[in-house]
Design an enzyme around this catalytic site. Structure first.
Site, PDB file in Angstrom:
ATOM      1  N   HIS A 154       0.815  -1.222   0.000  1.00 58.29           N
ATOM      2  CA  HIS A 154       0.000   0.000   0.000  1.00 58.29           C
ATOM      3  C   HIS A 154       0.842   1.263   0.000  1.00 58.29           C
ATOM      4  O   HIS A 154       0.328   2.347  -0.262  1.00 58.29           O
ATOM      5  CB  HIS A 154      -0.944  -0.009   1.211  1.00 58.29           C
ATOM      6  CG  HIS A 154      -2.025  -1.039   1.083  1.00 58.29           C
ATOM      7  ND1 HIS A 154      -3.326  -0.730   0.755  1.00 58.29           N
ATOM      8  CD2 HIS A 154      -1.990  -2.389   1.183  1.00 58.29           C
ATOM      9  CE1 HIS A 154      -4.049  -1.843   0.680  1.00 58.29           C
ATOM     10  NE2 HIS A 154      -3.257  -2.862   0.952  1.00 58.29           N
ATOM     11  N   ASP A 355       3.391   9.410  -1.224  1.00 63.51           N
ATOM     12  CA  ASP A 355       2.284   8.603  -0.704  1.00 63.51           C
ATOM     13  C   ASP A 355       2.048   7.467  -1.680  1.00 63.51           C
ATOM     14  O   ASP A 355       2.142   7.671  -2.896  1.00 63.51           O
ATOM     15  CB  ASP A 355       1.008   9.464  -0.633  1.00 63.51           C
ATOM     16  CG  ASP A 355       0.172   9.155   0.608  1.00 63.51           C
ATOM     17  OD1 ASP A 355       0.155   7.990   1.016  1.00 63.51           O
ATOM     18  OD2 ASP A 355      -0.472  10.086   1.135  1.00 63.51           O
TER      19      ASP A 355
HETATM   20  P1  ADQ Z   1      -2.768   6.010   4.902  1.00 59.26           P
HETATM   21  O1  ADQ Z   1      -1.363   6.498   4.941  1.00 59.26           O
HETATM   22  O2  ADQ Z   1      -3.429   5.802   6.197  1.00 59.26           O
HETATM   23  O3  ADQ Z   1      -2.907   4.673   4.052  1.00 59.26           O
HETATM   24  P2  ADQ Z   1      -4.841   7.365   3.151  1.00 59.26           P
HETATM   25  O4  ADQ Z   1      -4.854   6.683   1.856  1.00 59.26           O
HETATM   26  O5  ADQ Z   1      -4.986   8.837   3.020  1.00 59.26           O
HETATM   27  O6  ADQ Z   1      -3.534   7.158   4.028  1.00 59.26           O
HETATM   28  O7  ADQ Z   1      -6.050   6.773   3.985  1.00 59.26           O
HETATM   29  C1  ADQ Z   1      -6.417   7.318   5.195  1.00 59.26           C
HETATM   30  C2  ADQ Z   1      -7.856   6.954   5.515  1.00 59.26           C
HETATM   31  O8  ADQ Z   1      -8.091   7.348   6.860  1.00 59.26           O
HETATM   32  C3  ADQ Z   1      -8.861   7.676   4.655  1.00 59.26           C
HETATM   33  O9  ADQ Z   1      -9.950   6.832   4.418  1.00 59.26           O
HETATM   34  C4  ADQ Z   1      -9.261   8.880   5.495  1.00 59.26           C
HETATM   35  O10 ADQ Z   1     -10.579   9.326   5.309  1.00 59.26           O
HETATM   36  C5  ADQ Z   1      -9.088   8.352   6.900  1.00 59.26           C
HETATM   37  N1  ADQ Z   1      -8.636   9.473   7.724  1.00 59.26           N
HETATM   38  C6  ADQ Z   1      -7.546  10.217   7.527  1.00 59.26           C
HETATM   39  N2  ADQ Z   1      -7.499  11.208   8.450  1.00 59.26           N
HETATM   40  C7  ADQ Z   1      -8.577  11.058   9.221  1.00 59.26           C
HETATM   41  C8  ADQ Z   1      -9.116  11.791  10.328  1.00 59.26           C
HETATM   42  N3  ADQ Z   1      -8.535  12.883  10.760  1.00 59.26           N
HETATM   43  N4  ADQ Z   1     -10.232  11.329  10.880  1.00 59.26           N
HETATM   44  C9  ADQ Z   1     -10.840  10.245  10.400  1.00 59.26           C
HETATM   45  N5  ADQ Z   1     -10.409   9.546   9.339  1.00 59.26           N
HETATM   46  C10 ADQ Z   1      -9.294   9.949   8.765  1.00 59.26           C
HETATM   47  C11 ADQ Z   1      -2.023   3.772   3.353  1.00 59.26           C
HETATM   48  C12 ADQ Z   1      -1.069   4.433   2.348  1.00 59.26           C
HETATM   49  C13 ADQ Z   1      -1.867   5.242   1.344  1.00 59.26           C
HETATM   50  C14 ADQ Z   1      -2.914   4.369   0.665  1.00 59.26           C
HETATM   51  C15 ADQ Z   1      -3.738   3.606   1.695  1.00 59.26           C
HETATM   52  C16 ADQ Z   1      -4.655   2.576   1.045  1.00 59.26           C
HETATM   53  O11 ADQ Z   1      -0.127   5.245   3.032  1.00 59.26           O
HETATM   54  O12 ADQ Z   1      -1.002   5.817   0.366  1.00 59.26           O
HETATM   55  O13 ADQ Z   1      -3.778   5.183  -0.112  1.00 59.26           O
HETATM   56  O14 ADQ Z   1      -2.894   2.901   2.599  1.00 59.26           O
HETATM   57  O15 ADQ Z   1      -3.947   1.757   0.164  1.00 59.26           O
END
Ligand code: ADQ
Length: 457
Positions: A154, A355
């Site tokens: 991921h 990312d």
């Molecule tokens: P993450 O680094 O966790 O994931 P991301 O893809 O942005 O990053 O996913 C975060 C999730 O958590 C989103 O669904 C978002 O809505 C939720 N979230 C973030 N901040 C939040 C908050 N303040 N309150 C509640 N919910 C929140 C890892 C990789 C990414 C990749 C994903 C999935 O780092 O690049 O996209 O896995 O493969």
């Protein structure tokens, strides 16, 4: 017995609806397809049980591996999040290599393989996720498992020039050689993988796109993860999520508090926008929601302090008794609140320094009103940038570039906003979470890393 899906990831969905990106995606996939989800239990134990603990869920089964406090420190906080995470995000300077971590990481993977043997069937399609379980396929192969095993990373694949900072760089490539399909988020990651493979003896890139790793042929593909657009849209309520004064615009950023997300640079961008503000610019408030994650790791404590200082300094310099330009919240929000904030905002700032994908970018687009959409400002270094070319793409290291993009986004005419949003939404709907699981699993069913020689113990 027919095919059954077996998913492995460190975190599994709990009894409440899952929140994070990866967990949400896999919960959705298993609810639809059935199967089993294997992960580590949330509660630490003094002595691990001799078998995985069964915890049924709606539509699928969960099996949990017990972890001790020491294993949590060495496997999760240590090797996974203080070595592999910074390595993959180009922050070798933040790697904290300590004695015992690697042994702990290997031991947890080995016990996971041992205990999985009890629940595996010969026709199972095994799908292992993320950097916590890189060696798991090799461990399973050592134990005679010949099933198809896919891996999905991921986060970004580490750059060739960084890989030397990992003491086990040769082992990493050998672990990957035990899979049938290696799924990566973007073409950039595939290119990094190929670059890194070239440095590894015994690895050869074939003309058909497969990679010969040791005595196996492994397929490597980009398969960008998506979201469940309709489900996220279903979260949007009515009414204003944030109270604003008349004419005031909302700019929003939502991230886990992580050094890869480019938050200090984003605050600097807001400062640039404020420093160069003219009468033509609307009053705009920046809301950053960044709940603390991995708070036990030192690098995560530093970033929190930096942001608190920056928010204080910028508000001190630009705020008035009735208005603060930055609202910084370090608590989590539920999905309905998030969806409401996204919908209300005129600009979504998604500016990670790097990312794997970034699901917030896709959620932001999904939440917009198509008749009056906000503008997505997106880092060109997020995996999502390969698909989301209609966002305003920026260099996340350059606060001036980002500050000017905020200005452009706030002033963008309605027609252009609608046209960009429509194209972004079409992409998010087409390559959504269902497309991702279908595409990955279809490829896994087709590929076969031939021949499967048993690896010597
Ligand atoms: P993450 O680094 O966790 O994931 P991301 O893809 O942005 O990053 O996913 C975060 C999730 O958590 C989103 O669904 C978002 O809505 C939720 N979230 C973030 N901040 C939040 C908050 N303040 N309150 C509640 N919910 C929140 C890892 C990789 C990414 C990749 C994903 C999935 O780092 O690049 O996209 O896995 O493969």
């Amino acid at each position: 017995m027919g095919e059954r899906l077996v998913v492995v990831s460190n975190r599994v969905a709990g009894d409440r609806p899952p929140a994070g990106g990866l967990v949400f995606a896999l919960h959705d996939c298993l609810t639809q397809m059935g199967g089993i989800w294997v992960g580590s239990g949330a509660d630490l134990v003094e002595a691990p049980a001799p078998a995985l603990r069964h915890a049924p869920a709606d539509g699928y089964d969960r099996y949990l591996l017990d972890l001790t406090e020491d294993e949590q420190a060495q496997f999760y906080l240590g090797y996974s999040n203080s070595v592999l995470w910074p390595l993959c995000h180009g922050r070798t300077d933040l790697m904290q290599i300590k004695r015992g971590q690697y042994a702990g990481y290997r031991a947890v993977n080995a016990r996971m393989a041992d205990q999985m043997l009890d629940v595996l069937d010969p026709d199972d399609l095994i799908w292992i996720h993320d950097y916590h379980f890189l060696p798991l396929a090799e461990e399973l192969r050592r134990r005679g498992v010949t099933n198809r095993i896919g891996f999905f990373l991921h986060i970004p694949f580490p750059a060739g020039h960084d890989i030397g900072a990992l003491s086990q760089s040769d082992a990493l490539m050998e672990w990957l050689g035990a899979y049938d399909l290696i799924g990566l988020q973007s073409e950039r990651d595939v290119a990094q993988f190929i670059g890194t493979s070239r440095q590894h003896p015994g690895t050869e890139i074939l003309m058909d796109g497969r990679v010969r790793m040791g005595n196996r042929l492994v397929a490597v593909r980009a398969c960008p993860i998506g979201i469940d657009v309709a489900a996220f849209q279903g979260e949007i309520g009515t009414g204003e999520a944030v109270t604003l004064s008349k004419g005031e615009k909302l700019i929003v950023g939502v991230d886990r508090l992580d050094y890869s997300k480019g938050l200090p640079q984003r605050f600097d961008a807001m400062e640039h926008f404020l420093d160069t503000r003219t009468d033509a610019d609307p009053t705009a408030t920046f809301l950053q929601v960044a709940p603390i994650s991995r708070g036990e790791v030192a690098a995560y404590q530093d970033i929190r302090q930096t942001l608190e200082q920056k928010a204080g300094a910028i508000n001190g310099a630009h705020g008035t008794p009735n208005w603060m330009p930055i609202r910084y919240i370090s608590q989590s929000m539920d999905r309905a609140e998030l969806a409401g904030v996204f919908r209300q905002s005129a600009v979504g700032l998604v500016t990670p320094l790097i990312d794997g994908m970034n699901l917030v970018a896709k959620e932001y687009v999904a939440a917009q009103d198509p008749d009056d959409p906000g503008v997505l400002v997106l880092s060109r270094l997020a995996g999502a940038a390969e698909q989301m070319t209609d966002a305003l793409q920026v260099n996340p290291y350059d606060p001036t570039d980002m500050g000017e993009a905020i200005r452009t986004a706030l002033a963008m005419p309605l027609d252009e906003r609608k046209a960009r949003h429509a194209r972004l939404l079409t992409g998010a709907v087409h390559e959504d979470i269902h497309w991702w699981t279908r595409t990955y699993l279809d490829q896994l069913r087709q590929v076969r890393a031939v021949p499967v020689f048993p690896l010597s113990a």
